[in-house]
Design an enzyme around this catalytic site. Structure first.
Site, PDB file in Angstrom:
ATOM      1  N   THR A  12       8.741   1.125  -9.756  1.00 28.20           N
ATOM      2  CA  THR A  12       7.881  -0.020 -10.080  1.00 28.20           C
ATOM      3  C   THR A  12       8.648  -1.141 -10.752  1.00 28.20           C
ATOM      4  OG1 THR A  12       5.883   1.306 -10.259  1.00 28.20           O
ATOM      5  CG2 THR A  12       5.931  -0.717 -11.539  1.00 28.20           C
ATOM      6  N   SER A  54       9.796   6.284  -6.311  1.00 25.94           N
ATOM      7  CA  SER A  54      10.308   7.628  -6.625  1.00 25.94           C
ATOM      8  C   SER A  54       9.464   8.728  -6.001  1.00 25.94           C
ATOM      9  CB  SER A  54      10.453   7.822  -8.137  1.00 25.94           C
ATOM     10  OG  SER A  54       9.206   8.033  -8.761  1.00 25.94           O
ATOM     11  N   THR A  85       8.502   5.889 -12.097  1.00 25.46           N
ATOM     12  CA  THR A  85       7.976   6.792 -13.125  1.00 25.46           C
ATOM     13  C   THR A  85       7.421   8.094 -12.534  1.00 25.46           C
ATOM     14  OG1 THR A  85       5.784   5.758 -13.064  1.00 25.46           O
ATOM     15  CG2 THR A  85       7.363   4.889 -14.670  1.00 25.46           C
ATOM     16  N   ASP A  86       7.033   8.054 -11.255  1.00 25.08           N
ATOM     17  CA  ASP A  86       6.311   9.214 -10.714  1.00 25.08           C
ATOM     18  C   ASP A  86       7.127  10.502 -10.771  1.00 25.08           C
ATOM     19  OD1 ASP A  86       4.100   7.683 -10.214  1.00 25.08           O
ATOM     20  OD2 ASP A  86       4.454   7.463  -8.060  1.00 25.08           O
TER      21      ASP A  86
HETATM   22  N1  ASP Z   1       5.247   4.906  -7.555  1.00 19.67           N
HETATM   23  C1  ASP Z   1       6.166   4.335  -8.521  1.00 19.67           C
HETATM   24  C2  ASP Z   1       7.451   5.131  -8.503  1.00 19.67           C
HETATM   25  O1  ASP Z   1       7.481   6.218  -8.990  1.00 19.67           O
HETATM   26  C3  ASP Z   1       5.540   4.365  -9.877  1.00 19.67           C
HETATM   27  C4  ASP Z   1       6.384   3.759 -10.972  1.00 19.67           C
HETATM   28  O2  ASP Z   1       7.572   3.534 -10.873  1.00 19.67           O
HETATM   29  O3  ASP Z   1       5.795   3.492 -12.057  1.00 19.67           O
HETATM   30  O4  ASP Z   1       8.437   4.668  -7.987  1.00 19.67           O
END
Ligand code: ASP
Length: 323
Positions: A12, A54, A85-86
């Site tokens: 993100t 991710s 974050t995932d």
């Molecule tokens: N879907 C995103 C990822 O994991 C979520 C994030 O980065 O907050 O790349």
């Protein structure tokens, strides 16, 4: 000035709008243009190694990250990895196993909102991560929402809140970043005596089952018969599974007979497992190994890692307890 390497992998933090929603789309120059103060903190080198949400990361990508970190360790004082974050918690655990004897800081960070979004947490998280890397404190840390967390202990506990991670064993944060100051709770740390060793072999042929009322032992037996090499079972509460009625114990005996490690964890986020109840201790007696206080991400990665080192069931059982 300290030499810091920034490895970007997408997420993100580097995302932009697309027809179907956010996708990683910013290069490191665009990312850094929003945080010019970083140039006053350190000598920063950037390298884009992946460009993925991710959720699309695979174990082979952990190997790419680990190899890149390993190859760069001698040239930098610390390494920051921007990451979605995932699956950051999985990557933190993977790096923990792949980089033994790490003697420099490796910081994972990301954000819940893209760098360009109003009110984003990306700027602060990135600057905090760089500040933490500059300290030289060795380890794999997740730096997020002003907190410094022990990377291999974390789970993502909130899909949207800026305070997205926690150590699931409820251990205190390792530190905090306050008014631009990095404050570790314990000022003392040990530098590993031996040099860092890269060990990046994994076995992906594992599966996680979350049990529920009605879960059949046949799901486990079928997975074993289909050739799965390791199983994580998310039991209830402190690691409890049915031992009467729709009992899973025959499947656990079957797994042991077939030399397939079964790790008994919990579907609770916090608290871990203990053999308080008959429903837990009978499962351990039947051959399951306890996940203890490990996060489910960590337990999975440990199993993948051990199966990557050996297929010897007895050795895996011994090593499982040793780490
Ligand atoms: N879907 C995103 C990822 O994991 C979520 C994030 O980065 O907050 O790349």
């Amino acid at each position: 000035m300290k030499q810091i390497l920034l490895l970007t992998t997408g997420g993100t933090i580097a995302s932009v709008e697309s027809e179907h929603g956010l996708i990683p789309g910013m290069d490191s120059a665009a990312l850094l243009s929003d945080v010019p103060e970083i140039s006053n903190l350190c000598q920063l080198t950037t390298r884009a190694i992946l460009n993925l949400d991710s959720s699309n990361l695979q174990p082979k990508d952990w190997q790419i990250i680990a190899n890149e970190v390993f190859a760069s360790l001698s040239d930098y004082d610390g390494i920051v990895i921007t990451h979605g974050t995932d699956t950051m918690a999985y990557t933190a655990s993977a790096l923990f196993y792949m980089l033994k004897g790490l003697h420099k800081p490796v910081i994972l960070t990301g954000s819940q909102l893209p760098m360009k979004s109003p009110g984003t947490d990306a700027k602060k998280n990135l600057i905090d991560a760089i500040r933490t890397a500059i300290t030289g404190r060795p380890g794999i840390f997740v730096v997020f929402h002003s907190r410094i967390l022990d990377g291999p202990k974390v789970s993502k506990i909130d899909s949207f809140d800026f305070n997205a991670y926690d150590a699931v064993d409820k251990s205190p944060d390792l530190g905090v970043i306050q008014d631009g100051q990095v404050l570790f709770s314990s000022p003392d740390f040990q530098k590993p005596s031996s040099s860092c060793v890269l060990s990046d072999q994994l076995c992906n042929n594992v599966v996680i089952f979350q049990i529920f009322p009605g879960f059949s032992k046949d799901f486990l037996i079928q997975a074993i018969d289909a050739g799965v090499q390791g199983i994580i079972l998310r039991g209830y509460g402190s690691g409890n599974v049915p031992g009467k009625g729709n009992s899973l114990l025959p499947a656990l005996h079957y797994a042991k007979e077939k030399r397939i490690p079964v790790i008994l964890g919990t579907q609770c986020t916090y608290g871990g497992c203990s053999s308080t109840y008959e429903t837990g201790s009978l499962a351990l007696d039947a051959g399951a190994l306890s996940a203890g206080s490990l996060s489910i991400e960590h337990a999975l990665v440990r199993l993948m890692y051990l199966l990557g080192q050996t297929k010897d069931y007895d050795q895996i059982c011994r090593l499982w307890e040793q780490y």
